[in-house]
Motif scaffolding. Structure first.
Motif, PDB file in Angstrom:
ATOM      1  N   SER A   5       0.844  -1.191   0.000  1.00  0.00           N
ATOM      2  CA  SER A   5       0.000   0.000   0.000  1.00  0.00           C
ATOM      3  C   SER A   5       0.879   1.240   0.000  1.00  0.00           C
ATOM      4  CB  SER A   5      -0.932   0.012   1.211  1.00  0.00           C
ATOM      5  OG  SER A   5      -0.182   0.069   2.395  1.00  0.00           O
ATOM      6  N   PHE A   6       0.358   2.301  -0.572  1.00  0.00           N
ATOM      7  CA  PHE A   6       1.060   3.566  -0.632  1.00  0.00           C
ATOM      8  C   PHE A   6       0.101   4.661  -0.200  1.00  0.00           C
ATOM      9  CE2 PHE A   6       3.162   0.932  -3.770  1.00  0.00           C
ATOM     10  CZ  PHE A   6       4.495   1.127  -3.465  1.00  0.00           C
ATOM     11  N   GLU A   7       0.643   5.676   0.409  1.00  0.00           N
ATOM     12  CA  GLU A   7      -0.162   6.818   0.798  1.00  0.00           C
ATOM     13  C   GLU A   7      -0.045   7.877  -0.287  1.00  0.00           C
ATOM     14  OE1 GLU A   7      -0.134  10.105   4.314  1.00  0.00           O
ATOM     15  OE2 GLU A   7       0.244   8.021   4.865  1.00  0.00           O
ATOM     16  N   LEU A   8      -1.174   8.277  -0.840  1.00  0.00           N
ATOM     17  CA  LEU A   8      -1.216   9.297  -1.879  1.00  0.00           C
ATOM     18  C   LEU A   8      -1.845  10.559  -1.320  1.00  0.00           C
ATOM     19  CD1 LEU A   8      -2.633   7.131  -4.811  1.00  0.00           C
ATOM     20  CD2 LEU A   8      -0.254   7.743  -4.420  1.00  0.00           C
ATOM     21  N   THR A   9      -1.440  11.683  -1.878  1.00  0.00           N
ATOM     22  CA  THR A   9      -2.125  12.927  -1.502  1.00  0.00           C
ATOM     23  C   THR A   9      -3.520  12.886  -2.120  1.00  0.00           C
ATOM     24  OG1 THR A   9      -1.430  14.142  -3.456  1.00  0.00           O
ATOM     25  CG2 THR A   9       0.060  14.201  -1.547  1.00  0.00           C
ATOM     26  N   GLU A  11      -4.787  15.032  -4.097  1.00  0.00           N
ATOM     27  CA  GLU A  11      -4.681  15.411  -5.504  1.00  0.00           C
ATOM     28  C   GLU A  11      -4.188  14.240  -6.353  1.00  0.00           C
ATOM     29  OE1 GLU A  11      -2.593  18.682  -8.467  1.00  0.00           O
ATOM     30  OE2 GLU A  11      -1.959  18.596  -6.382  1.00  0.00           O
ATOM     31  N   GLN A  12      -3.174  13.515  -5.862  1.00  0.00           N
ATOM     32  CA  GLN A  12      -2.668  12.355  -6.601  1.00  0.00           C
ATOM     33  C   GLN A  12      -3.763  11.317  -6.799  1.00  0.00           C
ATOM     34  OE1 GLN A  12       0.475  11.433  -3.866  1.00  0.00           O
ATOM     35  NE2 GLN A  12       2.054  12.418  -5.132  1.00  0.00           N
ATOM     36  N   PHE A  13      -4.504  11.031  -5.738  1.00  0.00           N
ATOM     37  CA  PHE A  13      -5.582  10.045  -5.823  1.00  0.00           C
ATOM     38  C   PHE A  13      -6.657  10.504  -6.801  1.00  0.00           C
ATOM     39  CE2 PHE A  13      -9.651   8.271  -4.392  1.00  0.00           C
ATOM     40  CZ  PHE A  13      -9.385   6.928  -4.571  1.00  0.00           C
ATOM     41  N   VAL A  15      -6.387  12.522  -9.411  1.00  0.00           N
ATOM     42  CA  VAL A  15      -5.917  12.441 -10.799  1.00  0.00           C
ATOM     43  C   VAL A  15      -5.910  10.992 -11.278  1.00  0.00           C
ATOM     44  CG1 VAL A  15      -3.907  12.761 -12.291  1.00  0.00           C
ATOM     45  CG2 VAL A  15      -4.612  14.592 -10.747  1.00  0.00           C
ATOM     46  N   ILE A  16      -5.399  10.082 -10.461  1.00  0.00           N
ATOM     47  CA  ILE A  16      -5.357   8.666 -10.852  1.00  0.00           C
ATOM     48  C   ILE A  16      -6.767   8.128 -11.042  1.00  0.00           C
ATOM     49  CG2 ILE A  16      -4.784   6.347 -10.009  1.00  0.00           C
ATOM     50  CD1 ILE A  16      -2.258   7.651  -8.780  1.00  0.00           C
ATOM     51  N   LYS A  17      -7.663   8.451 -10.135  1.00  0.00           N
ATOM     52  CA  LYS A  17      -9.055   8.002 -10.236  1.00  0.00           C
ATOM     53  C   LYS A  17      -9.710   8.545 -11.499  1.00  0.00           C
ATOM     54  CE  LYS A  17     -13.443   8.403  -7.806  1.00  0.00           C
ATOM     55  NZ  LYS A  17     -14.134   8.970  -6.646  1.00  0.00           N
ATOM     56  N   GLU A  18      -9.546   9.849 -11.757  1.00  0.00           N
ATOM     57  CA  GLU A  18     -10.158  10.460 -12.939  1.00  0.00           C
ATOM     58  C   GLU A  18      -9.581   9.881 -14.228  1.00  0.00           C
ATOM     59  OE1 GLU A  18      -9.752  14.704 -12.492  1.00  0.00           O
ATOM     60  OE2 GLU A  18     -11.240  14.774 -10.900  1.00  0.00           O
ATOM     61  N   LEU A  19      -8.279   9.623 -14.255  1.00  0.00           N
ATOM     62  CA  LEU A  19      -7.653   9.048 -15.436  1.00  0.00           C
ATOM     63  C   LEU A  19      -8.163   7.632 -15.690  1.00  0.00           C
ATOM     64  CD1 LEU A  19      -5.682   9.405 -17.747  1.00  0.00           C
ATOM     65  CD2 LEU A  19      -3.840   8.737 -16.212  1.00  0.00           C
ATOM     66  N   ALA A  20      -8.281   6.838 -14.639  1.00  0.00           N
ATOM     67  CA  ALA A  20      -8.799   5.476 -14.788  1.00  0.00           C
ATOM     68  C   ALA A  20     -10.233   5.501 -15.320  1.00  0.00           C
ATOM     69  CB  ALA A  20      -8.738   4.743 -13.456  1.00  0.00           C
ATOM     70  N   ILE A  37      -2.318   2.422 -13.798  1.00  0.00           N
ATOM     71  CA  ILE A  37      -1.812   3.778 -14.014  1.00  0.00           C
ATOM     72  C   ILE A  37      -0.555   4.014 -13.186  1.00  0.00           C
ATOM     73  CG2 ILE A  37      -2.336   6.232 -13.647  1.00  0.00           C
ATOM     74  CD1 ILE A  37      -5.279   5.425 -14.398  1.00  0.00           C
ATOM     75  N   ILE A  38      -0.546   3.544 -11.955  1.00  0.00           N
ATOM     76  CA  ILE A  38       0.631   3.707 -11.102  1.00  0.00           C
ATOM     77  C   ILE A  38       1.794   2.893 -11.657  1.00  0.00           C
ATOM     78  CG2 ILE A  38       1.561   3.253  -8.793  1.00  0.00           C
ATOM     79  CD1 ILE A  38      -1.327   3.915  -7.757  1.00  0.00           C
ATOM     80  N   ARG A  39       1.531   1.653 -12.098  1.00  0.00           N
ATOM     81  CA  ARG A  39       2.599   0.838 -12.694  1.00  0.00           C
ATOM     82  C   ARG A  39       3.168   1.511 -13.935  1.00  0.00           C
ATOM     83  NH1 ARG A  39      -0.906  -3.351 -11.368  1.00  0.00           N
ATOM     84  NH2 ARG A  39      -1.702  -3.428 -13.500  1.00  0.00           N
ATOM     85  N   GLU A  40       2.298   2.085 -14.764  1.00  0.00           N
ATOM     86  CA  GLU A  40       2.738   2.783 -15.980  1.00  0.00           C
ATOM     87  C   GLU A  40       3.635   3.974 -15.626  1.00  0.00           C
ATOM     88  OE1 GLU A  40       0.629   5.607 -19.267  1.00  0.00           O
ATOM     89  OE2 GLU A  40      -0.447   3.772 -18.731  1.00  0.00           O
ATOM     90  N   ALA A  41       3.244   4.732 -14.617  1.00  0.00           N
ATOM     91  CA  ALA A  41       4.040   5.893 -14.199  1.00  0.00           C
ATOM     92  C   ALA A  41       5.417   5.457 -13.705  1.00  0.00           C
ATOM     93  CB  ALA A  41       3.300   6.674 -13.118  1.00  0.00           C
ATOM     94  N   ILE A  42       5.457   4.374 -12.948  1.00  0.00           N
ATOM     95  CA  ILE A  42       6.739   3.877 -12.446  1.00  0.00           C
ATOM     96  C   ILE A  42       7.591   3.376 -13.603  1.00  0.00           C
ATOM     97  CG2 ILE A  42       7.830   2.063 -11.064  1.00  0.00           C
ATOM     98  CD1 ILE A  42       5.405   2.382  -9.116  1.00  0.00           C
ATOM     99  N   GLU A  43       6.980   2.617 -14.503  1.00  0.00           N
ATOM    100  CA  GLU A  43       7.715   2.093 -15.656  1.00  0.00           C
ATOM    101  C   GLU A  43       8.321   3.230 -16.478  1.00  0.00           C
ATOM    102  OE1 GLU A  43       9.496  -0.697 -17.928  1.00  0.00           O
ATOM    103  OE2 GLU A  43       8.277  -1.142 -16.172  1.00  0.00           O
ATOM    104  N   ASN A  44       7.562   4.292 -16.682  1.00  0.00           N
ATOM    105  CA  ASN A  44       8.063   5.439 -17.444  1.00  0.00           C
ATOM    106  C   ASN A  44       9.200   6.162 -16.724  1.00  0.00           C
ATOM    107  OD1 ASN A  44       6.228   4.957 -19.491  1.00  0.00           O
ATOM    108  ND2 ASN A  44       4.730   6.413 -18.702  1.00  0.00           N
ATOM    109  N   SER A  45       9.265   6.008 -15.410  1.00  0.00           N
ATOM    110  CA  SER A  45      10.284   6.686 -14.611  1.00  0.00           C
ATOM    111  C   SER A  45      11.492   5.813 -14.308  1.00  0.00           C
ATOM    112  CB  SER A  45       9.674   7.161 -13.289  1.00  0.00           C
ATOM    113  OG  SER A  45       8.643   8.088 -13.532  1.00  0.00           O
TER     114      SER A  45
END
Length: 56
Positions: A5-9, A11-13, A15-20, A37-45
């Protein structure tokens, strides 16, 4: 695949929810997946993360 589990702000939550939801609405995916979406962001980074680790 391991899970954790990760703690998101708020705003982060939001944006991820709206994008999904947007991806579902546009037919880009059949199910809501914040994890994808989180996996994609990590992969891109990953290249930047690896560079940072090499600089230690």
């Amino acid at each position: 695949m391991p899970t954790t589990s990760f703690e998101l702000t708020d705003e982060q939550f939001k944006v991820i929810k709206e994008l999904a939801l947007d991806r579902m609405a546009k037919g880009k995916t059949k199910k809501y997946s914040a994890s994808a979406i989180i996996r994609e962001a990590i992969e891109n980074s990953l290249p930047a993360f690896r560079k940072e680790l090499e600089g230690q």
